[in-house]
Design an enzyme around this catalytic site. Structure first.
Site, mmCIF file in Angstrom:
data_model
loop_
_atom_site.group_PDB
_atom_site.id
_atom_site.type_symbol
_atom_site.label_atom_id
_atom_site.label_comp_id
_atom_site.label_asym_id
_atom_site.label_seq_id
_atom_site.Cartn_x
_atom_site.Cartn_y
_atom_site.Cartn_z
ATOM 1 N N ALA A 1 35.435 30.440 40.625
ATOM 2 C CA ALA A 1 36.175 29.270 41.134
ATOM 3 C C ALA A 1 35.697 28.944 42.535
ATOM 4 C CB ALA A 1 37.679 29.552 41.140
ATOM 5 N N CYS A 2 35.307 27.695 42.754
ATOM 6 C CA CYS A 2 34.916 27.231 44.088
ATOM 7 C C CYS A 2 35.856 26.113 44.522
ATOM 8 C CB CYS A 2 33.459 26.758 44.097
ATOM 9 S SG CYS A 2 33.170 25.218 43.202
ATOM 10 N N PRO A 3 35.861 25.740 45.802
ATOM 11 C CA PRO A 3 36.822 24.742 46.278
ATOM 12 C C PRO A 3 36.783 23.413 45.540
ATOM 13 C CG PRO A 3 35.853 25.879 48.129
ATOM 14 C CD PRO A 3 35.111 26.339 46.910
ATOM 15 N N THR B 1 31.045 26.726 40.714
ATOM 16 C CA THR B 1 31.834 27.428 39.706
ATOM 17 C C THR B 1 30.997 27.739 38.478
ATOM 18 O OG1 THR B 1 33.888 26.407 40.462
ATOM 19 C CG2 THR B 1 33.857 27.247 38.207
#
Length: 493
Positions: free
Chosen positions: A8-10, A16
């Protein structure tokens, strides 16, 4: 061995899925099995209970809170960033092998009160990480929820200007006057919907920063604090402070021991009520006004930037965008630009344009270099260049990751140089942009589009030439060394 992982990335767009692909390939190369849950913008392909139960260890490759972390309680855990998964997936798989069956999960989810169980929107940032990492993840969680509002609102506003010109802001309220047969009415409708979306930016930012810190009971205090920040004119910076304040207040309240009879209403009544009261009061009467003064000073400073000063700001922001190819430094520059959109000033629009232009340069430049000088790049890099064209054109800087990961010492300085040049030129040309995303596909919505395109082309050329020169020089040096070693080897033989 069998592993499960969550990435999970921002923004939930590129990192991701790149991290998931890297982990899957690394596990396959090691002869292991891995199932990856990608918590991205397209939704989450949730791991089944059976997959989790059968796993020997868990890998969390995330820069924001992992949704449903409590599902993995009792499993050995490897915590890493998304960038680590992309750059060294094999190392993470090896760590997972080492931890498998030897180390229980350190997650504190098992300690959560029973009344807080149930479906999660996402989850709070895991305990046990460093203070700096936790702060970054809190802020990035807030930013990740803001981006859809920014994208929707910004593109609608940009579209309204393209349809109706800048005078569209003076159009009457569409609830009172709307003619479906005129373009002007549709332009006004798009502008007013986009403006409504923008009004949510600060409250959403504050609400989900607070959520990342103290879970669902902190959402309402965060939103209230963010709304108070807007009321006093504290803007984006006020939203950051309000979110951190609300999260801290609710986290402190949760530590208070209460009778079992009261515990059931704590998360739905007491915590939101007291948290909202404390956060709102502090933002309205104590903290908000000094932040508003600081925001006014920042806005005035930005509006006063001209000539060399504007170019210098563009150069710095451009370099930051390329420095870690979509990582934390990149997100700081992007968040700064997006935050400026809420002010609506001309300089803020120029900053947004410069940041987007600089973010397109790395993938486009590397795709160009790999196409022109194919012999300097591996087969995998040449394959990556095909998608890098589209990713770069779409303002997805992460398209440069496959190149930077395998050759950071030559690639990163090259793309930083090109992005810095593009950022400086864009600011010098006075190009403006109201849309926070879209890349070349929103070029018709850019002020000074021809000069803007020229700034991008120059940056792409600078980076492409730099990376080709660096790779060529290094290969030439290694060839010379091989030729020097050959006679010695023959004599020895």
């Amino acid at each position: 061995m069998k592993f499960v992982a969550v990435t999970a990335c921002p923004t939930g767009i590129a990192h991701t899925y790149m991290a998931a692909e890297a982990l899957e390939q690394a596990a396959k190369d090691a002869g292991d099995e891995i199932s990856v849950e990608t918590q991205g913008s397209a939704g989450s392909n949730a791991l089944s209970a059976a997959e989790i139960a059968a796993a020997d260890a868990v890998v969390f490759a995330a820069d924001v809170g992992v949704s449903g972390r409590e599902r993995f309680a009792g499993k050995p855990v490897v915590d890493a960033t998304v960038k680590q998964a992309i750059n060294d997936a094999a190392g993470l798989v090896e760590q997972a092998r080492g931890k498998a069956g030897t180390e229980p999960s350190t997650s504190d989810d098992a300690d959560e009160p029973a009344h807080e169980s149930g479906p999660e929107l996402a989850t709070k940032v895991a305990a046990g990480t460093g203070a700096g990492t936790r702060l970054r993840q809190w802020l990035m969680t807030g930013v990740s929820y803001v981006i859809p509002f920014v994208a929707a609102g910004g593109l609608l506003i940009a579209l309204s200007f393209a349809l109706g010109g800048f005078q569209v802001t003076e159009a009457p309220d569409v609830t009172e006057q709307f003619d479906p047969m005129t373009v002007a009415s549709w332009a006004a409708l798009a502008n007013q919907i986009g403006s409504a979306a923008f009004e949510f930016l600060v409250p959403v930012l504050a609400g989900f920063i607070a959520f990342a810190m103290a879970d669902r009971p902190a959402i309402a205090p965060g939103f209230v604090g963010g709304a108070a920040a807007v009321t006093v004119g504290a803007g984006f910076l006020g939203g950051l402070v309000a979110g951190l304040l609300a999260g801290a207040v609710v986290a402190a309240l949760r530590r208070i021991k209460v009778p079992r009879a009261v515990a059931g209403i704590m998360p739905v009544v007491v915590l939101p009520l007291v948290g909202s009261l404390v956060t709102g009061a502090l933002m309205l009467v104590a903290i908000g006004k000094p932040i508003a003064v600081a925001m006014d000073g920042l806005t005035n400073w930005l509006n006063g930037l001209t000539g060399a000063h504007a170019a210098l700001l563009g150069l710095v922001l451009g370099a930051m965008i390329a420095f870690d190819v979509g990582g934390p430094v990149n997100k700081v520059a992007y968040t700064f630009a997006v935050g400026g959109l809420t002010t609506g000033s001309d300089t803020a629009l120029e900053i947004m344009a410069a940041v987007m232009a600089a973010g397109m340069v790395p993938p486009l430049a590397l795709a160009l270099a790999a196409t022109v000088r194919r012999s300097l790049f591996s087969a995998a890099e040449r394959d990556s260049s095909r998608t890098a064209w589209l990713l770069g054109a779409s303002f997805i800087t992460e398209g440069a990751i496959p190149f930077a990961a395998v050759d950071p010492l030559r690639v990163i300085p090259s793309i930083v140089a090109g992005s810095a040049v593009t950022g400086a030129l864009s600011m010098t040309f006075g190009a403006t942009l109201r849309a926070p995303h879209g890349g070349l596909f929103v070029l018709p919505l850019v002020g000074q589009p021809l000069l803007y395109g020229l700034a991008i082309l120059v940056g792409v050329a600078v980076s492409a030439v730099a990376v080709v020169a660096a790779k060529h020089a290094t290969r030439r040096d290694s060839t010379v060394d091989e030729k020097r070693e050959a006679p010695a080897a023959a004599v020895a033989a």
